[in-house]
Scaffold this motif. Sequence first.
Motif, mmCIF file in Angstrom:
data_model
loop_
_atom_site.group_PDB
_atom_site.id
_atom_site.type_symbol
_atom_site.label_atom_id
_atom_site.label_comp_id
_atom_site.label_asym_id
_atom_site.label_seq_id
_atom_site.Cartn_x
_atom_site.Cartn_y
_atom_site.Cartn_z
ATOM 1 N N UNK A 182 53.518 48.341 19.857
ATOM 2 C CA UNK A 182 52.811 47.563 20.506
ATOM 3 C C UNK A 182 51.875 47.967 21.462
ATOM 4 N N UNK A 183 52.094 49.409 22.193
ATOM 5 C CA UNK A 183 51.172 50.193 23.016
ATOM 6 C C UNK A 183 49.892 50.418 22.186
ATOM 7 N N UNK A 184 50.268 50.958 20.954
ATOM 8 C CA UNK A 184 49.146 51.233 20.109
ATOM 9 C C UNK A 184 48.210 50.170 19.880
ATOM 10 N N UNK A 185 48.791 49.187 19.340
ATOM 11 C CA UNK A 185 48.110 47.736 19.062
ATOM 12 C C UNK A 185 47.082 47.460 20.270
ATOM 13 N N UNK A 186 47.616 47.585 21.540
ATOM 14 C CA UNK A 186 46.768 47.223 22.671
ATOM 15 C C UNK A 186 46.010 48.045 22.914
ATOM 16 N N UNK A 189 42.686 56.996 18.206
ATOM 17 C CA UNK A 189 43.691 56.710 18.893
ATOM 18 C C UNK A 189 43.471 57.420 20.294
ATOM 19 N N UNK A 190 42.785 58.388 20.267
ATOM 20 C CA UNK A 190 42.641 59.252 21.592
ATOM 21 C C UNK A 190 41.454 58.325 22.471
ATOM 22 N N UNK A 191 40.527 57.856 21.643
ATOM 23 C CA UNK A 191 39.509 56.954 22.287
ATOM 24 C C UNK A 191 40.191 55.779 22.778
ATOM 25 N N UNK A 192 40.978 55.285 21.908
ATOM 26 C CA UNK A 192 41.646 53.843 22.029
ATOM 27 C C UNK A 192 42.700 54.174 23.627
ATOM 28 N N UNK A 193 43.409 55.124 23.617
ATOM 29 C CA UNK A 193 44.320 55.247 24.784
ATOM 30 C C UNK A 193 43.137 55.412 26.146
ATOM 31 N N UNK A 231 49.620 43.832 44.388
ATOM 32 C CA UNK A 231 49.072 44.850 43.627
ATOM 33 C C UNK A 231 49.644 44.913 42.256
ATOM 34 N N UNK A 232 48.848 45.235 41.359
ATOM 35 C CA UNK A 232 49.120 45.378 39.799
ATOM 36 C C UNK A 232 48.869 46.965 39.579
ATOM 37 N N UNK A 233 49.995 47.668 39.402
ATOM 38 C CA UNK A 233 49.815 49.172 39.161
ATOM 39 C C UNK A 233 49.788 49.379 37.633
ATOM 40 N N UNK A 234 48.844 49.769 37.006
ATOM 41 C CA UNK A 234 49.086 49.998 35.523
ATOM 42 C C UNK A 234 48.714 51.449 34.993
ATOM 43 N N UNK A 235 48.796 51.848 33.876
ATOM 44 C CA UNK A 235 48.402 53.049 33.055
ATOM 45 C C UNK A 235 48.216 52.676 31.737
ATOM 46 N N UNK A 236 46.943 52.273 31.366
ATOM 47 C CA UNK A 236 46.595 51.774 30.042
ATOM 48 C C UNK A 236 47.618 50.717 29.641
ATOM 49 N N UNK A 243 39.595 48.845 22.736
ATOM 50 C CA UNK A 243 38.155 49.506 22.320
ATOM 51 C C UNK A 243 37.174 48.171 22.497
ATOM 52 N N UNK A 244 37.350 47.257 21.853
ATOM 53 C CA UNK A 244 36.494 46.013 22.107
ATOM 54 C C UNK A 244 36.286 45.695 23.492
#
Length: 221
Positions: free
Chosen positions: A29-33, A103-107, A124-129, A38-39
């Motif tokens: 799921x993380x990879x798909x998101x 994948x690196x660019x996507x991350x 707050x909404x705290x996120x990391x990618x 990228x878009x």
Amino acid sequence: MSGLRAEVRAAVRTAVQAVVPVQVRRLLVHERRAVASLGLWIARRRHGLGKGDLAAPYTEPQTAMMYGMVFVSVIETVALAYLIPWPAVHRVALVLDVYGVLLVLAMHAACVTRPHLVRADGALRVRYGALFDLDVPADAIASIRVERRFPEGRLVQLGENGVLDLIVGSQTTVSVELTRPLPFVRPLGARGEATGLRFHADDPAALVAAVRAGREAATAG
């Protein structure tokens, strides 16, 4: 017919959940998101950014490292193209290398397009990618301040005192004291509760000021 499709999808979902470990499912799921980010990155859009929200980037400490990884991966791809004499092996290696660069660019794109958010009321909404996402309601914030720290460890660290560190580039710049414990989900699915929160923002002073201003405005209103 639609009911049958729904039943089939539910059956497939149940079967997948029974066979595939939750860690693997979450990674997919993380990879798909991340790839979808990228878009958003190309379109210069931000995920989840609403009217009145402040976007607070946090990628500054890791940007150079990410582009460095992309550069090394490209060099490796070119080198292997000359070193591997077998066409079949070369094609497989090329696909893997190109996917690695993507994948690196996507991350990195996921981090750029999913910044921290400060809501109009100071929440707050705290996120990391695509890996971490935590909503902090305004009434759960007891205090917030700029505080630069250099903790060691992985991306998400829960200390013995219950304080959750979300580390970017080996640092955090904002500290939040909570009025109550908040549940969170780690990148691979493990759950926990945080009594405090520390995370990085490229402009911590602006984020802290926005949270305080939002809370004051909400209280006055």
